[in-house]
Scaffold this motif. Structure first.
Motif, PDB file in Angstrom:
ATOM      1  N   THR A 357       0.819  -1.216   0.000  1.00 32.93           N
ATOM      2  CA  THR A 357       0.000   0.000   0.000  1.00 32.93           C
ATOM      3  C   THR A 357       0.853   1.266   0.000  1.00 32.93           C
ATOM      4  O   THR A 357       0.326   2.369  -0.053  1.00 32.93           O
ATOM      5  N   ALA A 358       2.167   1.126   0.077  1.00 30.15           N
ATOM      6  CA  ALA A 358       3.078   2.268   0.021  1.00 30.15           C
ATOM      7  C   ALA A 358       4.409   1.801  -0.529  1.00 30.15           C
ATOM      8  O   ALA A 358       4.730   0.607  -0.482  1.00 30.15           O
ATOM      9  N   THR A 359       5.164   2.722  -1.075  1.00 28.77           N
ATOM     10  CA  THR A 359       6.499   2.391  -1.564  1.00 28.77           C
ATOM     11  C   THR A 359       7.528   2.671  -0.467  1.00 28.77           C
ATOM     12  O   THR A 359       7.342   3.554   0.365  1.00 28.77           O
ATOM     13  N   THR A 360       8.602   1.922  -0.483  1.00 33.10           N
ATOM     14  CA  THR A 360       9.657   2.051   0.518  1.00 33.10           C
ATOM     15  C   THR A 360      10.675   3.084   0.083  1.00 33.10           C
ATOM     16  O   THR A 360      11.114   3.106  -1.067  1.00 33.10           O
ATOM     17  N   ILE A 361      11.048   3.939   1.013  1.00 34.65           N
ATOM     18  CA  ILE A 361      12.059   4.958   0.737  1.00 34.65           C
ATOM     19  C   ILE A 361      13.428   4.396   1.123  1.00 34.65           C
ATOM     20  O   ILE A 361      13.686   4.093   2.290  1.00 34.65           O
ATOM     21  N   TYR A 362      14.307   4.227   0.141  1.00 34.81           N
ATOM     22  CA  TYR A 362      15.681   3.813   0.453  1.00 34.81           C
ATOM     23  C   TYR A 362      16.358   4.849   1.344  1.00 34.81           C
ATOM     24  O   TYR A 362      16.985   4.519   2.353  1.00 34.81           O
ATOM     25  N   GLY A 363      16.268   6.103   0.923  1.00 38.08           N
ATOM     26  CA  GLY A 363      16.907   7.173   1.666  1.00 38.08           C
ATOM     27  C   GLY A 363      16.551   8.513   1.076  1.00 38.08           C
ATOM     28  O   GLY A 363      16.079   8.617  -0.064  1.00 38.08           O
ATOM     29  N   ALA A 364      16.728   9.553   1.868  1.00 40.22           N
ATOM     30  CA  ALA A 364      16.456  10.913   1.414  1.00 40.22           C
ATOM     31  C   ALA A 364      17.415  11.855   2.126  1.00 40.22           C
ATOM     32  O   ALA A 364      17.864  11.584   3.241  1.00 40.22           O
ATOM     33  N   ALA A 365      17.728  12.980   1.470  1.00 40.09           N
ATOM     34  CA  ALA A 365      18.651  13.960   2.047  1.00 40.09           C
ATOM     35  C   ALA A 365      18.176  15.360   1.688  1.00 40.09           C
ATOM     36  O   ALA A 365      17.648  15.595   0.596  1.00 40.09           O
ATOM     37  N   LYS A 366      18.383  16.282   2.644  1.00 38.28           N
ATOM     38  CA  LYS A 366      18.065  17.686   2.431  1.00 38.28           C
ATOM     39  C   LYS A 366      19.284  18.528   2.780  1.00 38.28           C
ATOM     40  O   LYS A 366      19.925  18.303   3.805  1.00 38.28           O
ATOM     41  N   LEU A 367      19.588  19.480   1.932  1.00 43.09           N
ATOM     42  CA  LEU A 367      20.631  20.454   2.213  1.00 43.09           C
ATOM     43  C   LEU A 367      19.957  21.813   2.253  1.00 43.09           C
ATOM     44  O   LEU A 367      19.379  22.254   1.251  1.00 43.09           O
ATOM     45  N   THR A 368      19.985  22.476   3.401  1.00 44.52           N
ATOM     46  CA  THR A 368      19.280  23.746   3.561  1.00 44.52           C
ATOM     47  C   THR A 368      20.181  24.755   4.255  1.00 44.52           C
ATOM     48  O   THR A 368      21.065  24.396   5.033  1.00 44.52           O
ATOM     49  N   GLY A 369      19.935  26.007   3.984  1.00 44.48           N
ATOM     50  CA  GLY A 369      20.695  27.051   4.650  1.00 44.48           C
ATOM     51  C   GLY A 369      20.769  28.316   3.825  1.00 44.48           C
ATOM     52  O   GLY A 369      19.969  28.538   2.915  1.00 44.48           O
ATOM     53  N   ARG A 370      21.757  29.121   4.168  1.00 46.19           N
ATOM     54  CA  ARG A 370      21.920  30.425   3.516  1.00 46.19           C
ATOM     55  C   ARG A 370      23.366  30.565   3.080  1.00 46.19           C
ATOM     56  O   ARG A 370      24.291  30.414   3.893  1.00 46.19           O
TER      57      ARG A 370
END
Length: 839
Positions: A357-370
């Motif tokens: 009923t859902a897909t599996t997330i291997y991985g995720a990354a966020k790069l945030t800032g100024r």
């Protein structure tokens, strides 16, 4: 491509810092000074540390609600200190009646009906972003991230400490904010944006330093300045929170159920690449502790928008926000980034029991800032695993999702330009290549400019999209409800041989956002027929243009009748891109906070004025159908939030099709605080929908567009219990039974869609209209223990029951509710433990 973008941003962030350091000082800005602590401050809510005897006091607080720039009821004093690791703030809230201070336990990040002290820090000093740290007298913490000056991200969580005391003088709060949780450009001397708010709940009074004005737009731009921050270090903030999870799940096997035991692990990572650029990553995330989505039965041609609840995607979501079709008149969640696409329910379904009923997330990354040049940056990349049926047929292919969002401020944050880029690439195979798009790209730019002391603003955006795949996949895209290329009068040609589809969208808005008692906005929004953003965004409809105008009045100073009052008038018109009028409507609304702290709201809308047509939701791909005017009215009453018992009532009534169709929605909610740490709520939602021309879609030949009379009843009952055993141990219970049922009658087909007379538009057509009975029950129980700062243990039990019948059935609504508990439950039991490591 995402990796190249990431590398470029990292390189730029380490380049010359010319121009870094935030906005220039504002003339006349309120200023406070921090002093360096020679030894760590003991966080106990007392001011007996040596540094508090030498730190200068901030005392010039002013009331901003209900009266703007009024004398505060009680005095407030604050002091600020720092060392190489932390920022410290001590606040004394004087109160001659300490026994009357409202002090309640609640879950973290829940705003209880209590007094509150809050500090706000714009560590970039860009007057656009910032962080909020709040506490009530019981020690309950809340924290937020501020973005775009006035929008708050309540899902943002930092690791920080605070202690409170209630004594004979009132109450105190002593904060310790690790510098590792803030973002700034280190230099010889730093200046932060800074502010303090105080709530005296029993009087519904709010005070601040410096004065916050509700009559002006923005939060960060109204902060004062904190100076004296000499020699701040450049912390890298490495943090990792590995987790272990065991889950026991019901698995249907034919006509029975089995159990599946799963043990897995993963981790969340945070690392400061520079002092103002942070990497957040998650490996094999599991969000089993998140509350289930509410039940809904969607009978329209459009997708249902579901709120994001997963912590990794909720936190910092404001950085990636890029709205589409959003104005003061209408704003319904459409945008270029909709994180629910990542880990979505599989798009292909072969009807096999036990399918995911859902897909599996291997991985995720966020790069945030100024960046040093003053650019706010957000980059996100995620990869999801192939989801397959029990027979190994692909239901969702391996997919990569990427988002890049940048914004550059000018004129001390009064102007700015931004860019958005999204990319989706799927690894298609024989099962998915003819149904799903291989790639999808969207690029967009936006701008805003405030002038005349920031009271007026002009803003806009321009978006381009391109999707590609096999001719079958692109043909499906052209035929779906977002586009309806085959609809007569669409103004475009359906081409089943296409292997790509492109489109564009434009928006231009002008309004008054501050100063005085008046506000207004007028806007023009357009999307071409081929515009497509649904691979990573949320778009209900392409092929649309609109002109919206909103005018409002606000009375922020109390009178003998009210505390606050607001009124607005709206006018909007919609057309297809080819010029077919699909809506003209006028609306007015009023909002009043009475002297007893009750809110009363109400409004009336008159729509489909003149000659207008329904181009999407009626014939479902057929010709546009002329529609008749409708009248809609709504009302709401919200009880005073201070007592233990708080009522809420809302209703909406709509009447159209010359009185042949009508719809009534009503919500009644009662919230009751059983004890200082136990809060309960019960919400009853009921709908009676009579639609004389409910669309039933085209027949098998595609030449008869069918309609029927629908009589639908829908009821849901939502219960919640929040039991706060301590500020670190909470129990949440949620349950919702839901029943929606209806019967179709009087089957018809479209005859003359342009006929002036309602009855001339339709003619009898023989088909079995049928009915439906949708029963669902969802519940969640979550025990959360933050056994160490940043480390948590979850015990979770979720249960679901559902049954969908093709007929309304003879049972009463009460009987349908009772039948829910005879259905076989699908239970999930989960234990999840994470451990926060910081060095």
């Amino acid at each position: 491509m995402p990796a190249v973008v990431l590398l470029a941003i990292v390189l730029q962030s380490t380049a010359s810092s010319s121009g870094a350091g935030g906005a220039d000082p504002l003339p006349g800005a309120k200023r406070a000074s921090a002093v360096r602590a020679t030894s760590p401050v003991v966080i106990d809510g007392r001011d007996d540390d040596a540094v508090w005897r030498v730190a200068p006091a901030i005392t010039q607080f002013r009331e901003f609600q209900p009266k703007e720039d009024g004398d505060p009821r009680y005095a407030t004093e604050a002091k600020v200190a720092y060392d190489d690791r932390n920022l410290y703030v001590f606040i004394r809230a004087f109160d001659p009646h300490p026994d009357s201070i409202l002090k309640l336990l609640a879950r973290r990040d829940v705003r209880a009906a209590t007094d509150q002290l809050k500090i706000m820090i714009d560590s970039y000093h860009d007057r656009r972003n910032g962080f909020e740290f709040a506490v009530n007298p019981a020690g309950v913490k809340r924290d937020y991230a501020i973005y775009n000056d006035n929008q708050e991200d309540d899902a943002w969580d930092a690791v920080w400490d605070v202690a409170t005391q209630v004594d004979s003088l009132g109450w105190t709060a002593e904060f310790r904010i690790p510098l590792s949780q803030l973002r700034y450009v280190p230099r010889g001397t730093n200046t932060f944006g800074f502010g303090i708010w105080r709530d005296i709940q029993r009087y519904t009074e709010r005070e601040s330093w410096p004065l916050y004005r509700n009559s002006q737009s923005g939060i960060s731009s109204q902060l004062g300045e904190l100076t004296g921050l000499d020699g701040l270090p450049s912390p890298r903030r490495p943090e990792i929170a590995p987790y272990m999870l065991t889950k026991n799940v019901s698995v249907p096997t034919g006509g029975a159920f089995d159990r599946s035991q799963k043990v897995t692990g993963g981790a969340d990572l945070k690392y400061g690449i520079t002092s103002n650029l942070t990497l957040d990553a998650t490996v094999n995330p599991d969000f089993g502790q998140v509350e289930q989505d509410p039940s809904v039965l969607n009978l329209t041609a459009f997708e249902t928008f579901l709120q994001e609840r997963r912590p990794f995607f909720v936190q910092g979501a404001g950085i990636f926000r890029f709205d589409v079709n959003c104005s003061q008149v209408n704003c319904n969640g459409e945008g270029l980034f909709y994180s629910r696409r990542i880990g979505r329910a599989p798009q292909l379904d072969y009807g096999e029991p036990g399918s995911p009923t859902a897909t599996t997330i291997y991985g995720a990354a966020k790069l945030t800032g100024r960046l040093p040049g003053g650019q706010n940056v957000g980059v996100l990349d995620a990869v999801t695993e192939r989801a397959a049926s029990p027979l190994d047929e692909t239901m969702e292919p391996t997919t990569n999702y990427a988002v890049v969002r940048t914004q550059q401020d000018f004129r001390n944050g009064e102007s700015g330009v931004g860019m958005m880029f999204t990319a989706v690439n799927r690894n298609l195979d024989q099962w998915s290549q003819d149904s799903l798009r291989r790639s999808a790209y969207v690029g967009a730019v936006d701008f805003r400019h405030r002038f005349l002391q920031g009271h007026y603003q002009v803003s806009g955006s321009f978006d381009l999209s391109r999707v590609a795949g096999t001719d079958s996949a692109i043909a499906r895209t052209q035929r779906d409800a977002v586009h309806f290329y085959k609809r007569p009068g669409a103004g475009v040609s359906y081409d089943p041989t296409r292997t790509s589809l492109s489109g564009n969208a434009e928006e231009l808005l002008f309004g008054k956002v501050g100063g005085g008692i008046t506000r207004f906005e007028t806007s023009y929004l357009r999307r071409s027929q081929g515009f497509e953003a649904n691979d990573l965004g949320f778009l209900l409809q392409a092929d649309q243009q609109s002109w919206n105008t909103w005018f409002g009045l606000q009375a922020l100073h109390p009178s003998s009748i009210y505390q606050q009052a607001f009124w607005n008038f709206n006018w909007w018109q919609y057309w297809t891109a080819a010029g077919t009028p699909v809506e003209r409507a006028a609306n007015t609304n009023g909002h009043v906070m009475l002297k007893n702290r009750w809110w009363v709201h109400g409004g009336v809308t008159v729509g489909q004025l003149g000659t207008t047509f329904c181009d999407r939701n009626c014939s479902r791909g057929g010709p546009a159908v002329r529609v008749d005017p409708y009248l809609s009215a709504w009302g709401e009453a919200d009880g005073d939030g201070r007592p233990a018992f708080v009522p809420f009532v809302w209703f909406n009534y709509r009447r159209g099709d010359g009185g042949r169709s009508e719809r009534f929605n009503g919500n009644v909610q009662v919230t009751y605080r059983v004890a200082s740490q136990v809060n309960t709520s019960l919400t009853l939602r009921a709908t009676h929908n009579v639609n004389d021309v409910q669309p039933r879609g085209p027949d098998s030949t595609g030449t008869h567009y069918r309609f029927a009379h629908l009589d639908q009843k829908e009821v849901s009952l939502t219960g919640r219990v929040d039991y706060t055993l301590s500020t670190t141990l909470t129990l949440q219970l949620y349950a919702q039974p839901f029943v929606s049922k209806g019967t179709y009658s009087n089957p018809r087909e479209l005859a003359d869609p342009n006929a002036v007379a309602f009855d001339d538009r339709y003619q009898p057509f023989a088909f079995a209209p049928g009915g439906f009975n949708d029963k669902e029950f969802n519940s969640t129980a979550v025990l959360r223990w933050e056994y160490l700062p940043g480390s948590a243990l979850f015990l979770v039990w979720t249960q679901g029951r559902q049954l969908r019948d093709g007929a309304e059935g003879p049972r009463s609504m009460g009987g349908d509710f009772r039948d829910l508990f005879d259905l076989h439950p699908e239970n999930t039991f989960l234990v999840k433990a994470s451990y926060w490591i910081n060095w």
